[in-house]
Design a protein around this motif. Structure first.
Motif, PDB file in Angstrom:
ATOM      1  N   GLY A 465       0.776  -1.239  -0.006  1.00 30.96           N
ATOM      2  CA  GLY A 465       0.003  -0.039  -0.130  1.00 30.96           C
ATOM      3  C   GLY A 465       0.736   1.203  -0.091  1.00 30.96           C
ATOM      4  O   GLY A 465       0.534   2.411  -0.293  1.00 30.96           O
ATOM      5  N   SER A 466       2.205   1.225   0.456  1.00 34.07           N
ATOM      6  CA  SER A 466       2.741   2.495   0.461  1.00 34.07           C
ATOM      7  C   SER A 466       4.467   1.957   0.344  1.00 34.07           C
ATOM      8  O   SER A 466       4.764   0.999   0.380  1.00 34.07           O
ATOM      9  CB  SER A 466       2.541   3.283   1.815  1.00 34.07           C
ATOM     10  OG  SER A 466       3.061   2.694   2.739  1.00 34.07           O
ATOM     11  N   ILE A 467       5.156   3.011   0.112  1.00 34.92           N
ATOM     12  CA  ILE A 467       6.363   2.765  -0.150  1.00 34.92           C
ATOM     13  C   ILE A 467       7.309   3.155   1.207  1.00 34.92           C
ATOM     14  O   ILE A 467       7.438   4.221   1.515  1.00 34.92           O
ATOM     15  CB  ILE A 467       7.281   3.604  -1.361  1.00 34.92           C
ATOM     16  CG1 ILE A 467       6.353   3.118  -2.586  1.00 34.92           C
ATOM     17  CG2 ILE A 467       8.662   3.285  -1.465  1.00 34.92           C
ATOM     18  CD1 ILE A 467       6.978   3.964  -3.707  1.00 34.92           C
ATOM     19  N   GLU A 468       7.491   2.065   2.165  1.00 34.53           N
ATOM     20  CA  GLU A 468       8.060   2.150   3.208  1.00 34.53           C
ATOM     21  C   GLU A 468       9.186   1.214   3.380  1.00 34.53           C
ATOM     22  O   GLU A 468       8.786   0.032   3.105  1.00 34.53           O
ATOM     23  CB  GLU A 468       6.788   2.066   4.069  1.00 34.53           C
ATOM     24  CG  GLU A 468       6.536   3.486   5.006  1.00 34.53           C
ATOM     25  CD  GLU A 468       5.235   3.085   5.865  1.00 34.53           C
ATOM     26  OE1 GLU A 468       5.530   2.881   7.063  1.00 34.53           O
ATOM     27  OE2 GLU A 468       4.061   2.952   5.424  1.00 34.53           O
ATOM     28  N   ALA A 469      10.108   1.253   4.138  1.00 35.77           N
ATOM     29  CA  ALA A 469      10.957   0.284   4.461  1.00 35.77           C
ATOM     30  C   ALA A 469      10.234  -0.900   5.213  1.00 35.77           C
ATOM     31  O   ALA A 469       9.594  -0.559   6.074  1.00 35.77           O
ATOM     32  CB  ALA A 469      12.236   0.761   5.222  1.00 35.77           C
ATOM     33  N   GLY A 470      10.636  -2.209   4.825  1.00 33.35           N
ATOM     34  CA  GLY A 470       9.902  -3.257   5.427  1.00 33.35           C
ATOM     35  C   GLY A 470       8.803  -3.876   4.493  1.00 33.35           C
ATOM     36  O   GLY A 470       8.423  -4.887   4.814  1.00 33.35           O
ATOM     37  N   LYS A 471       8.097  -2.993   3.724  1.00 35.79           N
ATOM     38  CA  LYS A 471       6.907  -3.436   3.135  1.00 35.79           C
ATOM     39  C   LYS A 471       7.494  -4.191   1.822  1.00 35.79           C
ATOM     40  O   LYS A 471       8.602  -4.221   1.234  1.00 35.79           O
ATOM     41  CB  LYS A 471       5.997  -2.262   2.497  1.00 35.79           C
ATOM     42  CG  LYS A 471       5.378  -1.750   3.727  1.00 35.79           C
ATOM     43  CD  LYS A 471       4.132  -0.891   3.495  1.00 35.79           C
ATOM     44  CE  LYS A 471       3.280  -0.411   4.737  1.00 35.79           C
ATOM     45  NZ  LYS A 471       2.156   0.349   4.176  1.00 35.79           N
ATOM     46  N   ASP A 472       6.435  -5.132   1.424  1.00 31.64           N
ATOM     47  CA  ASP A 472       6.795  -5.819   0.155  1.00 31.64           C
ATOM     48  C   ASP A 472       6.909  -4.924  -0.985  1.00 31.64           C
ATOM     49  O   ASP A 472       6.235  -3.796  -1.046  1.00 31.64           O
ATOM     50  CB  ASP A 472       5.514  -6.681  -0.197  1.00 31.64           C
ATOM     51  CG  ASP A 472       5.317  -7.774   0.843  1.00 31.64           C
ATOM     52  OD1 ASP A 472       6.286  -7.926   1.649  1.00 31.64           O
ATOM     53  OD2 ASP A 472       4.296  -8.387   0.512  1.00 31.64           O
ATOM     54  N   ALA A 473       8.123  -5.442  -1.927  1.00 31.37           N
ATOM     55  CA  ALA A 473       8.288  -4.389  -2.971  1.00 31.37           C
ATOM     56  C   ALA A 473       7.465  -4.421  -3.908  1.00 31.37           C
ATOM     57  O   ALA A 473       7.848  -5.050  -5.264  1.00 31.37           O
ATOM     58  CB  ALA A 473       9.652  -4.671  -3.333  1.00 31.37           C
ATOM     59  N   ASP A 474       6.212  -4.054  -4.188  1.00 31.56           N
ATOM     60  CA  ASP A 474       5.283  -4.112  -5.176  1.00 31.56           C
ATOM     61  C   ASP A 474       5.484  -2.633  -5.664  1.00 31.56           C
ATOM     62  O   ASP A 474       4.573  -1.685  -4.768  1.00 31.56           O
ATOM     63  CB  ASP A 474       3.715  -4.255  -4.561  1.00 31.56           C
ATOM     64  CG  ASP A 474       3.434  -5.670  -4.082  1.00 31.56           C
ATOM     65  OD1 ASP A 474       4.711  -6.382  -4.302  1.00 31.56           O
ATOM     66  OD2 ASP A 474       2.586  -6.068  -3.895  1.00 31.56           O
ATOM     67  N   LEU A 475       5.869  -2.401  -6.678  1.00 31.79           N
ATOM     68  CA  LEU A 475       5.997  -1.015  -7.242  1.00 31.79           C
ATOM     69  C   LEU A 475       5.608  -0.961  -8.722  1.00 31.79           C
ATOM     70  O   LEU A 475       5.672  -1.737  -9.442  1.00 31.79           O
ATOM     71  CB  LEU A 475       7.510  -0.533  -7.092  1.00 31.79           C
ATOM     72  CG  LEU A 475       8.121  -0.662  -5.607  1.00 31.79           C
ATOM     73  CD1 LEU A 475       9.568  -0.647  -5.446  1.00 31.79           C
ATOM     74  CD2 LEU A 475       7.726   0.473  -4.756  1.00 31.79           C
ATOM     75  N   VAL A 476       5.249   0.405  -8.854  1.00 29.12           N
ATOM     76  CA  VAL A 476       5.007   0.786 -10.316  1.00 29.12           C
ATOM     77  C   VAL A 476       6.039   1.755 -10.841  1.00 29.12           C
ATOM     78  O   VAL A 476       5.916   2.807 -10.223  1.00 29.12           O
ATOM     79  CB  VAL A 476       3.475   0.793 -10.643  1.00 29.12           C
ATOM     80  CG1 VAL A 476       3.259   1.068 -12.079  1.00 29.12           C
ATOM     81  CG2 VAL A 476       2.382  -0.051 -10.288  1.00 29.12           C
ATOM     82  N   VAL A 477       6.756   1.590 -12.001  1.00 31.64           N
ATOM     83  CA  VAL A 477       7.614   2.872 -12.469  1.00 31.64           C
ATOM     84  C   VAL A 477       6.720   3.020 -13.718  1.00 31.64           C
ATOM     85  O   VAL A 477       6.474   2.714 -14.715  1.00 31.64           O
ATOM     86  CB  VAL A 477       8.829   2.242 -12.917  1.00 31.64           C
ATOM     87  CG1 VAL A 477       9.505   3.534 -13.551  1.00 31.64           C
ATOM     88  CG2 VAL A 477       9.524   1.664 -11.818  1.00 31.64           C
ATOM     89  N   TRP A 478       6.335   4.340 -13.615  1.00 34.41           N
ATOM     90  CA  TRP A 478       5.423   5.239 -14.687  1.00 34.41           C
ATOM     91  C   TRP A 478       6.308   5.813 -15.613  1.00 34.41           C
ATOM     92  O   TRP A 478       7.300   6.545 -15.269  1.00 34.41           O
ATOM     93  CB  TRP A 478       4.150   5.677 -14.102  1.00 34.41           C
ATOM     94  CG  TRP A 478       3.327   5.212 -13.279  1.00 34.41           C
ATOM     95  CD1 TRP A 478       3.917   4.930 -11.835  1.00 34.41           C
ATOM     96  CD2 TRP A 478       2.312   4.756 -13.480  1.00 34.41           C
ATOM     97  NE1 TRP A 478       2.589   4.270 -11.397  1.00 34.41           N
ATOM     98  CE2 TRP A 478       1.566   4.375 -12.122  1.00 34.41           C
ATOM     99  CE3 TRP A 478       1.092   4.759 -14.397  1.00 34.41           C
ATOM    100  CZ2 TRP A 478       0.431   3.708 -12.139  1.00 34.41           C
ATOM    101  CZ3 TRP A 478       0.154   4.284 -14.292  1.00 34.41           C
ATOM    102  CH2 TRP A 478      -0.373   3.688 -13.053  1.00 34.41           C
TER     103      TRP A 478
END
Lengths: 503, 417, 485
Positions: A465-478
């Motif tokens: 849900g957000s880019i924070e240390a420790g969260k899963d690296a689910d990211l979108v590069v636009w």
């Protein structure tokens, strides 16, 4: 290797098919193994954290599939794979808290040799003709109809199919292997909270690829509203190794406080001669819907106390067990209600049984802002659209929507996420956020409504849900700003693995 | 329910069969055509070994009860005094009788009950008709046994049985194993708008429930047996995704069921990968035809490549008696190893059907259900020369006559008493 | 379109009144301080566009502003030429006649100036609409380009007699063989009619001159041909003759790749190849190469994606059609897509999609401005901001390819045609927001001073809004139907 030897024998064309598939699979597995150690650094002009904050010229560090850090001038460790695209931005993977998957693809059905498959073939030909501009047909029912009704209706060309909205909105790939009487939702009873929608969907379906392609990385797979208290939904990732995709197998129970159950359910008729089957299910009025809802929860209380339950609309005991857990707050509840009076009914029922729930779709929420505010409601709103597609096309309330509703909900302090439901790609979840901005919501708030807010609503904000240390690296590069129509997801990472690459 | 289904009493053949000659005399007295004498020895140019490869000229010696006593090189054992019971096929190929899996032979329309989603009480073998046209045709095509399954019209679809395509003595159905496996299905046919389930979720709910109960030692005794070692579990799906879904509850129960899948075997194989060999999955694939897509036909080869144990559904019928062999030949053409293909027709099929101790290989102690072929049966031009069931020649191509108890081959129907 | 249409319940009359009652437009208008996107030519920061009597007379960074010019301050805003809807049968009461060959029709006779379609077009920044018959025809009537504002057809018309509509894809209920036979027959009948007419004309001439017949019929026809004038042709044939002479464009509908070749052949054979524009649909992009070789321009389908199933693998194949034509080097124009989701009905969003899929920004912008202008034969008048062109000017809040950019005002022929501040219908659409929003942020922020006014307007109009609503819904339905033709 023996296998490779065999594949060589397949013949040229096939070798391409199978070989490519094997290769990608092996590649994926190899990549997967390497994930644990792999370090990736993504450099972008803008990093949208998902909680409304933005970092210029940011770096996101990923170690072993998790976000290790994010910041403007983060040092990139030696040996890290650096992903840098000019003028790009990064957001968390989008989350759709109310994704509707198509049950079955009529084109796939055509390949099967069933009678229904042949009918689907006819539809395909019709649609084919439509594409040539010769003439068009519109199928209003068939496999796509939630009721499983099979009927065709021929109309003038240019009309899109009211249910699949073909050709504007393509029916998605198979969600289920069930071709006949297909419905994601079990409807042998009006109360089927003991079943699970995960059993009805195809995790390998191309629908998930489309979602991932649109930047959506996690979805709540929602049952359709063909039963008053439907199955439990599931939270799944849209990419990655299939076996690891399921985040939560048994998530919230989803009820429908609206006319869908009798409008689109499998032909509800009054029972005759006391013989209640699922062709003669009740209810067929809104009164009946609330009655079934109330009786189910009442029965669940009785059943929990060891008292007998009886009567024509009695739910399966296994379902009552689940409802008891809903009542004591162990299992979350979601209620699908579009019209004003349905939303009111949902809250009335909630008060009666002390239930808290997430309100879904809520087209006419603008009529009830105060009620929602006072009830401290949680809403998954949407989709915002000018011309509804799918079954919604026929609902009067869909045409009474207001473009400002989402903004009003936010202004009133109602926790609201946006959903695209069954819309994909160009019209998918990112577009919903874009429309929200059009109606006056700030871009940060709009982005939050498709990332962190849905994660919170689904109770998975500790992971995504957000880019924070420790969260899963689910990211979108636009390729630009995420809510800019000229940009699109270039890269989609799920658990630190590149699932979509359009560079 | 069972009572209405059952057409004729089913009795285990075992035990009775060992009285052999006496009973033949008995049945002859009863006015039936005399069954042929048992062979004491069958000699062939090539004999199929359990691993699917050929052994050069061997002699298969049979005991009096119609079982295989020994397999020896024919050269060493020059037929001393050439016993009257020695059948010699010098240039021919000898295989065990082929076994068709997930078969509908001899079931006509009898094996789909739709009065409830739970049909686990019903056994396909109970309604098997050995005098069905399809059954006799299968026998002539070298298929001596079949695992017949109820048509899956319910999630708990019923019990599979293993039968011989040739009738036993007295013209009775020769049921090798009545309750071979429990059949579970999420293929489209299991939905029912009248009694439910109406969705795959509903079908899965029922299967989960049944398997869960059995794990707790509750519920249907047969399902408990099927999850144990006494019988097997067969799961049927239309798509690879169906299979993945239905495997879930069985995985939880620690059971590895046999998977029946026709089209998307390649998808399944690629998705499951090495897990197949590790877990020891068994697959029933097919039926395949000439119109199938290469992806479909390649599936079996890849499954076997990953170490899966294969058997084939053939769809054999009187109109298309060679369907099974053609399907396997097509799979071979698209990458299935020939030895694995031969095993899939014989020994592996017997393992899947749970009758490997009696059928499917030419080894000491197995029933002498044998077929003599003009060529390797994987070759399309191979012909059946003779078919033996328990050592007795029931079909000979020379005379094109099937010699079966109770069967009037000339008339092509059951003997009139 | 429905959302805007149904929600707004303010009379069109009130909307039009804002312009109709205004004083006559000033002779000279200067747009100053804005970023100018002239489309043809480079972007100009902080530039000026000077308009005199509806025509652009100067454009650039340093333009001297006459003392009597009315100055429009565009600081912080973007100025671009009005967008052009290249192909629309909306606003016609019936999109196609039942008659297959009807070149004598004129869309001007069926145009409804009060159709909501035009109002929406203006609101969305479209200043020229090419109103043409729909595709269900063999030879349709003659089209015209209109401004989406005005109370009568003549007032709206920017250029009459633009093009004829032809179709090589079969009409509904017809098939391709019949379609092509009817098309050929129309031109054969034309030849025949001209021959007879010429012969008669020559005979008439002889009669006038009181001379006896001096040549054979073939020669007479030849001589008569030179004497023919426009007024000699009857209605049925005149437009086809003008088509051949190049006075009318030919917009040929090709709904599939297989219809492209016949369309190009007809255009070549009948000699109107030069002015041909293909209106394509379906899988016609497969013939992009042929279209490029023929040097013909195209109007793309409103649905920019073409989706089909691979007949063998069943795989979904998606093609972004504009990319195909851009790569083939074909000049194309975009249409808005009113039947799709919320955004596609904005022409500038359609252009943004092109950029999203890799088409250069300039090409995307040209495809909604100068390209359709040249296709309509009005390349010298509209489609860009250049000296000598009509002053059809959009003032935008930001970049045209940004979805959140609003049309602030629209000038047609140098006169103010639309102003967002007084767009009561748009305010109605965002009414909820206005009630809640105390002018905080967001592009939809409204002018507070206008609030009371527009609210009054709303109240005044509420009395008859029901009736209006009903009437408009009815019309809207009709529009929808015609959309579908």
């Amino acid at each position: 290797m023996n296998l490779r030897h065999q594949i060589r024998r397949f013949g040229a064309a096939l070798a391409c098919v199978a070989g490519a598939m094997l290769a990608t699979d092996a590649h994926a597995q190899g990549q997967n193994r390497g994930d644990r150690e792999q370090t990736i650094a993504i450099k972008a002009d803008t990093v949208h954290l998902g909680n409304g904050e933005t970092i210029e010229n940011g770096v996101v560090l990923i170690v072993g599939g998790k976000i290790a850090g994010v910041g403007p001038g983060l040092a990139i460790p030696r040996g890290a794979t650096v992903i840098e695209v000019e003028r790009s931005s990064v957001t968390p993977g989008l989350i759709d808290a109310y994704a509707r998957l198509e049950r079955v693809d009529p084109f796939d059905a055509a390949r099967r040799e069933s009678g229904r498959g042949r009918l689907a073939e006819i539809v395909r030909r019709m649609h084919g003709d439509h594409e040539t501009g010769a003439f068009a047909c519109t199928c209003t029912g068939f496999d796509l109809c939630p009721a499983g009704h099979m009927h065709f209706e021929y109309e003038v060309d240019g009309v899109t199919c009211p249910l699949c909205a073909f050709p504007n909105h393509m029916p998605m790939e198979a969600a289920s292997g069930l071709v006949s009487t297909a419905s994601l939702t079990e409807s042998s009873s009006e109360v089927v909270a003991h079943t699970s929608v995960l059993d009805s969907i195809n995790l390998r379906g191309a629908d998930f690829d489309r979602l991932a392609g649109g930047g959506v990385t996690t979805v709540f797979v929602s049952p359709d509203s063909a039963a008053v208290i439907g199955p439990r939904g599931a939270i799944v990732r849209t990419g990655g190794p299939v076996r690891g995709r399921v985040v939560e197998e048994q998530s919230a129970v989803q009820a429908a406080m609206n006319s869908d159950t009798f409008r689109f359910g499998p032909g509800n008729n009054p029972p005759f001669r006391g013989f209640v089957t699922n062709q003669t299910r009740r209810p067929n009025t809104r009164m009946g819907v609330t009655w079934v809802f109330r009786k189910a929860f009442y029965d669940s209380a009785r059943h929990a106390e060891g008292l007998p339950v009886s009567g024509a609309d009695t739910a399966p005991l296994a379902a009552l067990d689940v409802l008891h857990r809903v009542r004591v707050g162990e299992v979350p509840l979601r209620v699908h209600a579009r019209q004003k009076n349905d939303i009111e009914s949902a809250f009335r029922m909630g008060r009666e049984f002390g239930l808290s729930f997430t309100l879904l779709e809520a087209t006419e929420a603008y009529e009830l802002i105060d009620l929602l505010k006072d009830a401290d409601a949680t809403v998954v709103f949407g989709p915002i659209e000018a011309d509804p597609t799918g079954p919604r096309r026929f609902t009067p309330e869909a045409r009474r929507g207001r473009l400002g509703t989402f903004r009003e909900l936010l202004d009133a302090g109602v926790r609201t996420a946006l959903t695209a439901q069954d819309l994909r790609d160009e019209n998918g979840l990112a577009r919903q956020a874009m429309y929200a901005v059009w109606s006056g919501v700030s871009p940060g708030d709009a982005l939050r409504a498709v990332t962190l807010t849905p994660a919170e609503i689904l109770g998975i904000d500790d992971r995504v849900g957000s880019i924070e240390a420790g969260k899963d690296a689910d990211l979108v590069v636009w390729s630009g700003e995420p809510l800019d129509p000229t940009s699109r997801p270039l890269l989609v990472l799920i658990n630190g693995r590149v699932e979509v690459d359009r560079r | 329910m069972i009572g209405t289904q059952r057409k004729r009493p089913v009795r285990r053949r075992r035990g009775l069969g060992r009285f052999g000659a006496g009973l033949i005399a008995l049945s002859a007295c009863a006015g039936l055509a005399p069954a042929s004498e048992r062979a004491s020895e069958i000699v062939a140019g090539k004999v199929l070994q359990p691993d699917g490869t050929w052994r050069e000229s061997a002699a298969v010696r049979l005991d009096r009860s119609g079982r295989i006593a020994s397999v020896t090189d024919s050269d060493d054992q020059a037929p001393r005094g050439a016993s009257a019971g020695a059948h010699v096929y010098r240039d021919a190929y000898l295989t065990p009788g082929l076994i068709e899996l997930a078969s509908q032979i001899g079931l006509a329309a009898n094996a789909s009950e739709q009065t409830s989603p739970d049909q686990m009480d019903l056994s396909a073998g109970a309604v098997f008709d050995p005098f069905d046209r399809d059954s006799i045709a299968a026998l002539r095509a070298g298929i001596t046994s079949a695992m017949i399954v109820p048509t899956p019209r319910a999630p708990l679809a019923g019990r599979a049985s293993v039968v011989r395509t040739a009738p036993g003595e007295g013209g009775r159905a020769d049921v090798v194993k009545l309750d071979s496996a429990g059949v579970f299905s999420v293929a489209p046919g299991v939905t029912n708008t009248l009694f439910g389930p109406t969705s795959r979720a509903g079908a899965m709910g029922m299967i989960r429930d049944a398997v869960g109960q059995a794990r707790r030692g509750e519920g249907d005794a047969f399902i408990r047996a099927a999850l144990g070692r006494e019988a097997g579990c067969v799961v049927i799906g239309l798509t690879a995704d169906d299979v993945f879904t239905i495997l879930g509850p069985f995985e939880l129960a620690g059971v590895v069921p046999t998977v029946v899948l026709r089209e998307e075997t390649l998808d399944l194989a690629l998705a499951m990968g090495e897990e197949i060999a590790e877990t020891g999955y068994r697959f029933i694939v097919g039926q395949f035809g000439l119109s199938d897509r290469p992806e479909t036909l390649a599936g079996p080869g890849v499954l076997a490549g990953f170490g899966g144990v294969l058997g084939f559904a053939g769809g054999t019928s009187a109109d298309d008696p060679d369907a099974l062999r053609r399907g396997v030949a097509l799979a071979t053409r698209y990458g299935l190893d020939p030895a694995a293909a031969r095993r899939a027709l014989t020994s592996d099929a017997a393992r899947i059907a749970g009758v490997a101790d009696r059928l499917g290989s030419i080894e000491r102690g197995r029933d002498a259900d044998l077929v003599v072929w003009s060529h390797d049966p994987l070759r399309p031009d191979a012909r059946v020369i003779a078919v033996y069931v328990e050592g007795r020649r029931v079909y000979a191509a020379e005379t094109d006559a099937a010699t079966i108890d109770g069967w009037d081959d000339r008339a092509g129907r059951r003997q009139q008493r | 379109m429905n959302r805007l249409g149904i929600i707004g319940c303010v009379a069109t009359a009130a909307f039009c009144a804002s312009t109709a009652n205004a004083a006559p437009p000033p002779e000279r208008v200067a747009f100053t301080g804005g970023t100018i996107l002239p489309i043809v030519g480079d972007r100009i920061e902080n530039g000026t566009v000077l308009v005199e009597r509806g025509v652009i007379v100067a454009i650039g960074g340093e333009v001297e502003i006459p003392y009597d010019a009315f100055e429009v301050d565009c600081t912080g805003l973007v100025i671009m030429p009005g967008m052009i809807h290249p192909h629309s049968s909306d606003g016609l009461d019936v999109a196609n006649e039942a008659l297959p060959v009807a070149p004598f029709l004129d869309v001007g006779d069926a145009l409804d100036p009060s159709a909501l379609f035009f109002e929406n077009a203006l609101r969305e920044g479209i200043t020229s609409v090419h109103v043409i018959q729909a595709n269900n025809t063999v030879i349709g009537g003659v089209s015209r380009v209109v401004h989406p504002i005005g109370l009568s057809v003549s007032e709206m018309t920017a250029r009459a007699d633009v093009a004829l509509k032809l179709s090589t894809s079969p009409r509904r209920g017809s098939d391709r063989m019949v379609q092509m036979a009817q098309l050929r027959e129309a031109f054969l009948a034309l030849d025949d009619a001209i021959a007879k007419l010429a012969e008669a004309k020559y005979e008439e001439k002889l009669k006038e001159d009181e001379k006896p017949m001096d040549v054979g019929p073939a020669e007479a026809r030849e001589r008569g041909m030179a004497l023919l004038e426009d007024r000699d042709y009857d209605e049925l044939h005149l437009n086809l003759v003008r088509l051949r002479r190049g006075e009318l464009g030919a917009w040929i509908y090709a709904g599939a790749a297989m219809d492209v070749a016949p369309a190009l052949r007809v255009a070549r054979d009948q000699g109107f190849h030069e002015q041909t524009v293909l209106v394509i649909d379906g899988d016609a992009h497969l013939a992009a190469r042929e279209i490029a070789d023929a040097g013909v321009r195209v109007v793309l389908p409103s649905q920019l994606f073409h989706r089909e199933r691979d007949p063998i693998s069943g795989e979904l194949i998606e093609t972004f059609v504009p990319t195909v034509f851009h790569e083939a080097g074909v000049t194309f124009a975009l249409q808005p897509n009113p039947s799709d989701s919320f955004a596609e009905r904005f022409l500038n969003y359609q252009a943004a999609l092109l950029v999203r899929h890799g088409v250069p920004r300039q090409v995307a912008l040209e495809s909604i401005t100068i390209n359709p202008a040249t296709m309509m034969g009005m390349g010298d008048r509209v489609g860009s901001l250049e000296v000598g062109k009509d002053a059809n000017i959009l003032v935008l809040s930001g970049d045209p390819l940004d979805f959140n950019t609003r049309v602030e005002s629209v000038y047609i022929d140098g006169a103010l045609a639309y102003e967002r501040e007084s767009d009561t219908r748009l305010q109605e659409l965002l009414r909820l927001q206005r009630r809640q929003d105390n002018g905080a942020s967001g592009p939809a922020r409204s002018n507070n001073s206008n609030n009371s006014n527009s609210n009054n307007n709303n109240n005044n109009n509420n009395d008859d809004s029901d009736d209006n609503d009903r009437a408009r819904n009815g019309r809207n339905d009709a529009n929808n139907r015609s959309n579908q033709e």
